[in-house]
Design an enzyme around this catalytic site. Structure first.
Site, short mmCIF file in Angstrom:
data_model
loop_
_atom_site.label_atom_id
_atom_site.label_comp_id
_atom_site.label_asym_id
_atom_site.label_seq_id
_atom_site.Cartn_x
_atom_site.Cartn_y
_atom_site.Cartn_z
N GLY A 1 0.79 -1.24 0.00
CA GLY A 1 0.00 0.00 0.00
C GLY A 1 0.81 1.28 0.00
O GLY A 1 0.38 2.29 -0.54
N GLY B 1 -5.60 0.49 13.24
CA GLY B 1 -4.35 0.69 13.97
C GLY B 1 -3.65 -0.61 14.31
O GLY B 1 -2.55 -0.60 14.87
N ASP C 1 -6.05 2.66 10.03
CA ASP C 1 -7.49 2.41 10.08
C ASP C 1 -7.79 1.85 11.47
O ASP C 1 -7.93 2.62 12.43
CB ASP C 1 -7.81 1.45 8.93
CG ASP C 1 -9.28 1.15 8.78
OD1 ASP C 1 -10.10 2.08 8.93
OD2 ASP C 1 -9.63 -0.01 8.50
P1 IMP Z 1 -5.32 -1.27 9.93
O1 IMP Z 1 -4.45 -2.42 10.38
O2 IMP Z 1 -6.78 -1.59 10.11
O3 IMP Z 1 -4.94 0.06 10.54
O4 IMP Z 1 -5.21 -1.16 8.38
C1 IMP Z 1 -4.06 -0.94 7.74
C2 IMP Z 1 -4.12 -1.49 6.33
O5 IMP Z 1 -5.45 -1.73 5.89
C3 IMP Z 1 -3.56 -0.46 5.41
O6 IMP Z 1 -2.17 -0.63 5.27
C4 IMP Z 1 -4.32 -0.71 4.14
O7 IMP Z 1 -3.60 -1.65 3.35
C5 IMP Z 1 -5.64 -1.32 4.56
N1 IMP Z 1 -6.75 -0.31 4.52
C6 IMP Z 1 -7.39 0.26 5.55
N2 IMP Z 1 -8.34 1.13 5.13
C7 IMP Z 1 -8.26 1.13 3.79
C8 IMP Z 1 -8.97 1.84 2.75
O8 IMP Z 1 -9.86 2.69 2.96
N3 IMP Z 1 -8.60 1.55 1.47
C9 IMP Z 1 -7.62 0.65 1.15
N4 IMP Z 1 -6.94 -0.03 2.09
C10 IMP Z 1 -7.26 0.20 3.39
MG MG Z 2 -3.79 -2.79 1.47
#
Ligand code: IMP
Ligand code: MG
Length: 173
Positions: free
Chosen positions: A40, A99, A97
């Site tokens: 990403g 975290g 998102d």
């Molecule tokens: P977390 O672990 O939930 O904080 O999410 C981190 C990962 O989720 C990021 O590195 C993204 O790859 C993916 N992600 C979270 N939200 C989005 C979004 O709105 N669009 C695309 N990828 C997302």
């Molecule tokens: Mg991703």
């Protein structure tokens, strides 16, 4: 459904330049290892590293795949970090998102004996944190509402990473 622009490429460029200057001030005495999370962060990290006018910056890439069930966070698979003894590590990701990804990577960097660990994300969805997730990133490009976004490296099921703008994907499913 077609993605609709939320943050235009010109605004991304401007903000990344400012983040680079901010990081250059913070790390002037101790150049960091930038640990960019793939896939990403590939656009963001590529632009951000070129906006940090410091000698001695090191770039490393690690795959961090969160196996998502639709848009819900899932199990994280993180490539080993190796030994980071004495290093100042700046973890760079596309978005925070829940975290959970960044909490796991920060813990792994400390376990790898990093001297300091900080985080920098392009996007922050502050309303989405989960228990156990990193509460906040140290450097944030833009706070955005709880929308699923794609483009500038962010994907939905492998698609849309190449869009120059950060776009909202209506009804990602
Ligand atoms: P977390 O672990 O939930 O904080 O999410 C981190 C990962 O989720 C990021 O590195 C993204 O790859 C993916 N992600 C979270 N939200 C989005 C979004 O709105 N669009 C695309 N990828 C997302
Ligand atoms: Mg991703």
């Amino acid at each position: 459904m077609r993605p609709t622009p939320l943050i235009r490429a010109a605004d991304l460029r401007r903000r990344v330049r400012h983040l680079g200057a901010e990081l250059a001030r913070e790390y002037s005495a101790r150049p960091p290892i930038i640990l960019a999370l793939m896939d990403g962060a590939f656009c963001f990290a590529a632009d951000l590293c070129r906006a940090i006018p410091l000698e001695g910056v090191e770039l490393q890439f690690r795959r961090a795949a969160s196996y998502r069930d639709g848009t819900e966070p899932g199990r994280l698979e993180l490539e080993p970090l190796g030994d980071l003894a004495g290093e100042h590590v700046l973890v760079v990701d596309d978005i925070i998102d829940s975290g959970l990804t960044l909490a796991a990577v920060v813990a792994a960097a400390h376990a790898a004996r990093a001297e300091s660990v900080a985080t920098c994300v392009l996007l922050d969805k502050p309303g989405r944190r989960r228990p156990g997730g990193l509460p906040r990133a140290d450097h944030v490009g833009f706070a955005i509402p709880d929308l699923f976004v794609v483009g500038y490296g962010l994907d939905h099921q492998g698609r849309w990473r190449h869009l120059p703008d950060v776009c909202v994907l209506p009804d990602p499913g």
